[in-house]
Scaffold this motif. Structure first.
Motif, PDB file in Angstrom:
ATOM      1  N   ARG A 116       3.626 -38.900   6.203  1.00 40.86           N
ATOM      2  CA  ARG A 116       4.527 -38.866   7.359  1.00 40.86           C
ATOM      3  C   ARG A 116       5.644 -37.869   7.093  1.00 40.86           C
ATOM      4  N   THR A 117       5.828 -36.974   8.047  1.00 41.08           N
ATOM      5  CA  THR A 117       6.903 -35.988   7.964  1.00 41.08           C
ATOM      6  C   THR A 117       7.676 -36.026   9.278  1.00 41.08           C
ATOM      7  N   TYR A 163       7.471 -33.920  11.351  1.00 44.23           N
ATOM      8  CA  TYR A 163       6.565 -33.289  12.314  1.00 44.23           C
ATOM      9  C   TYR A 163       5.512 -34.266  12.850  1.00 44.23           C
ATOM     10  N   VAL A 212      -0.288 -37.678   9.330  1.00 47.81           N
ATOM     11  CA  VAL A 212      -1.698 -37.305   9.174  1.00 47.81           C
ATOM     12  C   VAL A 212      -2.350 -38.264   8.191  1.00 47.81           C
ATOM     13  N   TRP A 217      -5.350 -38.451   5.340  1.00 48.15           N
ATOM     14  CA  TRP A 217      -6.230 -37.665   4.492  1.00 48.15           C
ATOM     15  C   TRP A 217      -7.178 -38.597   3.751  1.00 48.15           C
ATOM     16  N   ARG A 270      -6.599 -31.052  -0.783  1.00 46.24           N
ATOM     17  CA  ARG A 270      -6.437 -30.218   0.411  1.00 46.24           C
ATOM     18  C   ARG A 270      -6.433 -28.746   0.014  1.00 46.24           C
ATOM     19  N   ASP A 327      -3.470 -25.541   4.051  1.00 47.04           N
ATOM     20  CA  ASP A 327      -3.318 -26.638   5.025  1.00 47.04           C
ATOM     21  C   ASP A 327      -1.886 -26.648   5.577  1.00 47.04           C
ATOM     22  N   THR A 333      -0.270 -28.959   7.007  1.00 51.39           N
ATOM     23  CA  THR A 333       0.477 -30.182   6.706  1.00 51.39           C
ATOM     24  C   THR A 333       1.292 -30.025   5.424  1.00 51.39           C
ATOM     25  N   GLN A 341       4.479 -28.723   6.432  1.00 50.62           N
ATOM     26  CA  GLN A 341       5.263 -29.770   7.084  1.00 50.62           C
ATOM     27  C   GLN A 341       5.908 -30.702   6.055  1.00 50.62           C
ATOM     28  N   ILE A 342       5.221 -30.951   4.957  1.00 43.47           N
ATOM     29  CA  ILE A 342       5.804 -31.759   3.878  1.00 43.47           C
ATOM     30  C   ILE A 342       6.975 -31.005   3.253  1.00 43.47           C
ATOM     31  N   SER A 381       9.919 -30.807   5.832  1.00 42.72           N
ATOM     32  CA  SER A 381      10.300 -32.006   6.560  1.00 42.72           C
ATOM     33  C   SER A 381      11.816 -32.197   6.460  1.00 42.72           C
TER      34      SER A 381
END
Length: 183
Positions: free
Chosen positions: A115-116, A118, A121, A123, A139, A143, A145, A148-149, A152
């Motif tokens: 969770r971010t 954004y 997701v 995985w 990953r 990626d 995401t 986004q991590i 964040s």
């Protein structure tokens, strides 16, 4: 000679003498009546319940610990935990494959939820028993995401069923591992 003045002569003085009297005394205010206090009750007092725990991940406090960064022959690692020797989560870059492995220490199952600010997701994960039990998500370094991590707003969360959720600060160590894997 007359020494006793007449009353007519004294009347203006008597009028002035009457004006020298102070204000009339007020009646004293009645004393307040005491309010009866209730006696001890026989009903037990309910204990004070603690403040409710924030249910939204971004309102919860971060998990205690710090991020550490180190390089390895195959890439780099950012790990988070109360001490560098006891990480709870790690991001490992494998430069040869341009992949990032997110390792959540402990015995868990199911997908890893990240969770971010954004969004969230899921995985897929695999469980690994050695050298210590952990759940891993792999990953590609490209990626979105992962960006986004890294970017964040202040923190991100990692959740795996069967393990306590981690609310982690979004520090530079994670972004550094991602960039190492892309470069």
């Amino acid at each position: 000679m007359r020494l006793i003045p007449s009353i007519a002569a004294l009347s203006p003085l008597l009028v002035l003498l009457g004006s020298c009297v102070g204000p009339a005394q007020r009646a004293p205010a009645p004393a307040p009546t005491p309010t009866p206090r209730p006696g001890p009750t026989t009903q037990p007092i309910a204990p004070v319940s603690p403040a409710p725990v924030a249910t939204e991940w971004h309102n919860r406090p971060t998990t205690p610990g710090t991020w550490t960064y180190r390089t390895e022959p195959t890439g780099s690692v950012a790990s988070f935990g109360p001490a560098a020797t006891t990480p709870q989560l790690a991001f490992r870059c494998d430069r040869a494959t341009s992949r990032i492995v997110i390792m959540r220490m402990g015995t868990g199952q199911g997908a890893m939820t990240l969770r971010t600010s954004y969004g969230a997701v899921l995985w897929p994960t695999t469980s690994v028993a050695a050298p210590q039990p952990q759940v891993q998500a792999v990953r590609a370094a490209s990626d979105v995401t992962l960006d986004q991590i890294a970017y964040s707003r202040g923190k991100f969360a990692v959740e795996v069923q069967g393990l306590a959720p981690l609310i982690l600060p979004a520090w530079a160590e994670v972004a550094r591992v991602i960039e190492d894997c892309r470069g």
